[in-house]
Motif scaffolding. Structure first.
Motif, mmCIF file in Angstrom:
data_model
loop_
_atom_site.group_PDB
_atom_site.id
_atom_site.type_symbol
_atom_site.label_atom_id
_atom_site.label_comp_id
_atom_site.label_asym_id
_atom_site.label_seq_id
_atom_site.Cartn_x
_atom_site.Cartn_y
_atom_site.Cartn_z
ATOM 1 N N UNK A 21 0.662 -1.120 0.095
ATOM 2 C CA UNK A 21 -0.101 0.052 -0.043
ATOM 3 C C UNK A 21 0.746 1.256 -0.067
ATOM 4 N N UNK A 22 1.890 1.092 0.394
ATOM 5 C CA UNK A 22 3.172 2.500 0.506
ATOM 6 C C UNK A 22 4.002 2.335 -0.727
ATOM 7 N N UNK A 23 4.074 1.563 -1.570
ATOM 8 C CA UNK A 23 4.975 1.417 -2.621
ATOM 9 C C UNK A 23 4.490 1.986 -4.071
ATOM 10 N N UNK A 24 3.752 3.151 -4.040
ATOM 11 C CA UNK A 24 3.317 3.597 -5.471
ATOM 12 C C UNK A 24 4.606 4.653 -5.817
ATOM 13 N N UNK A 43 -4.588 -4.796 -0.134
ATOM 14 C CA UNK A 43 -3.735 -3.993 0.716
ATOM 15 C C UNK A 43 -4.553 -2.656 0.849
ATOM 16 N N UNK A 44 -4.892 -2.055 -0.233
ATOM 17 C CA UNK A 44 -5.765 -0.623 -0.279
ATOM 18 C C UNK A 44 -7.183 -1.040 0.581
ATOM 19 N N UNK A 45 -7.745 -2.065 0.527
ATOM 20 C CA UNK A 45 -9.068 -2.065 1.248
ATOM 21 C C UNK A 45 -8.545 -2.376 2.969
ATOM 22 N N UNK A 46 -7.290 -2.858 3.032
ATOM 23 C CA UNK A 46 -6.970 -3.026 4.497
ATOM 24 C C UNK A 46 -6.505 -1.701 5.254
ATOM 25 N N UNK A 59 -14.374 -10.490 4.143
ATOM 26 C CA UNK A 59 -14.770 -9.522 5.183
ATOM 27 C C UNK A 59 -14.639 -8.213 4.153
ATOM 28 N N UNK A 60 -13.537 -7.762 3.882
ATOM 29 C CA UNK A 60 -13.388 -6.200 3.129
ATOM 30 C C UNK A 60 -14.442 -6.342 2.009
ATOM 31 N N UNK A 61 -14.312 -7.350 1.321
ATOM 32 C CA UNK A 61 -15.673 -7.239 0.119
ATOM 33 C C UNK A 61 -16.839 -7.075 0.538
ATOM 34 N N UNK A 62 -17.281 -7.824 1.605
ATOM 35 C CA UNK A 62 -18.551 -7.979 2.083
ATOM 36 C C UNK A 62 -18.904 -6.478 2.804
ATOM 37 N N UNK A 63 -17.847 -5.868 3.295
ATOM 38 C CA UNK A 63 -18.167 -4.479 4.091
ATOM 39 C C UNK A 63 -18.431 -3.545 2.892
ATOM 40 N N UNK A 85 -9.280 -2.468 11.245
ATOM 41 C CA UNK A 85 -9.755 -3.480 12.124
ATOM 42 C C UNK A 85 -9.485 -4.896 11.532
ATOM 43 N N UNK A 86 -9.635 -5.097 10.298
ATOM 44 C CA UNK A 86 -9.495 -6.421 9.561
ATOM 45 C C UNK A 86 -7.729 -6.556 9.513
ATOM 46 N N UNK A 87 -7.068 -5.594 9.153
ATOM 47 C CA UNK A 87 -5.952 -5.624 9.251
ATOM 48 C C UNK A 87 -5.283 -5.851 10.734
#
Length: 140
Positions: free
Chosen positions: A44-47, A80-83, A106-110, A88-90
């Motif tokens: 997530x930090x590697x753009x 990574x972006x969803x976390x 979980x992230x897809x459902x939320x 709280x999932x991370x």
């Protein structure tokens, strides 16, 4: 991390007792979740890595650099972006109690919840988010 794995790479599980094998499997599953969460934070930090190499995104760069399946690295970047949006999932992954596959579900459902749903409840709770979820009202 690789040094730790290398240190036990020649271990022979066949010589472990049944309870030691059980413990090893559970601990390995927890470690996988923890490593996946760490990888997600780094992804997530590697753009800047992608920009440095002229890649579309870090997933494309990583697939090329490691000869990995581009679909898998894109899925990892999506997680990574969803976390980042669902810390709280991370945290569950970091604690080793939420596996990668569970985190994806979980992230897809939320993210698929209707806009009127209360999506912020885990961040407001004290204690662990996976204990008892609050009532999420259904739309009529």
């Amino acid at each position: 991390m690789r040094e730790v794995v290398a240190g036990v790479a020649d271990s022979q599980p066949v010589f472990l007792s049944t309870s030691e094998k059980e413990r090893a499997l559970v601990e390995l599953a927890r470690a996988e979740a923890q490593v996946a969460e760490l990888k997600a934070r780094v992804l997530a930090a590697c753009d800047d890595v992608a920009a440095e190499h002229g890649a579309r995104d870090v997933a494309a760069w990583l697939a090329h650099a490691t000869q990995a399946d581009p679909r898998a690295t894109r899925a990892d970047l999506h997680l990574a972006r969803a976390l980042e949006r669902r810390p709280w999932v991370a945290a569950g992954m970091r604690d080793g109690v939420v596996a990668v596959a569970q985190a994806r579900v979980i992230v897809d459902a939320v993210e698929d919840l209707p806009p009127s749903s209360d999506r912020s409840w885990p961040s407001r709770r004290s204690g662990r988010w996976w204990s008892t979820p609050p009532h999420i009202p259904r739309e009529s």
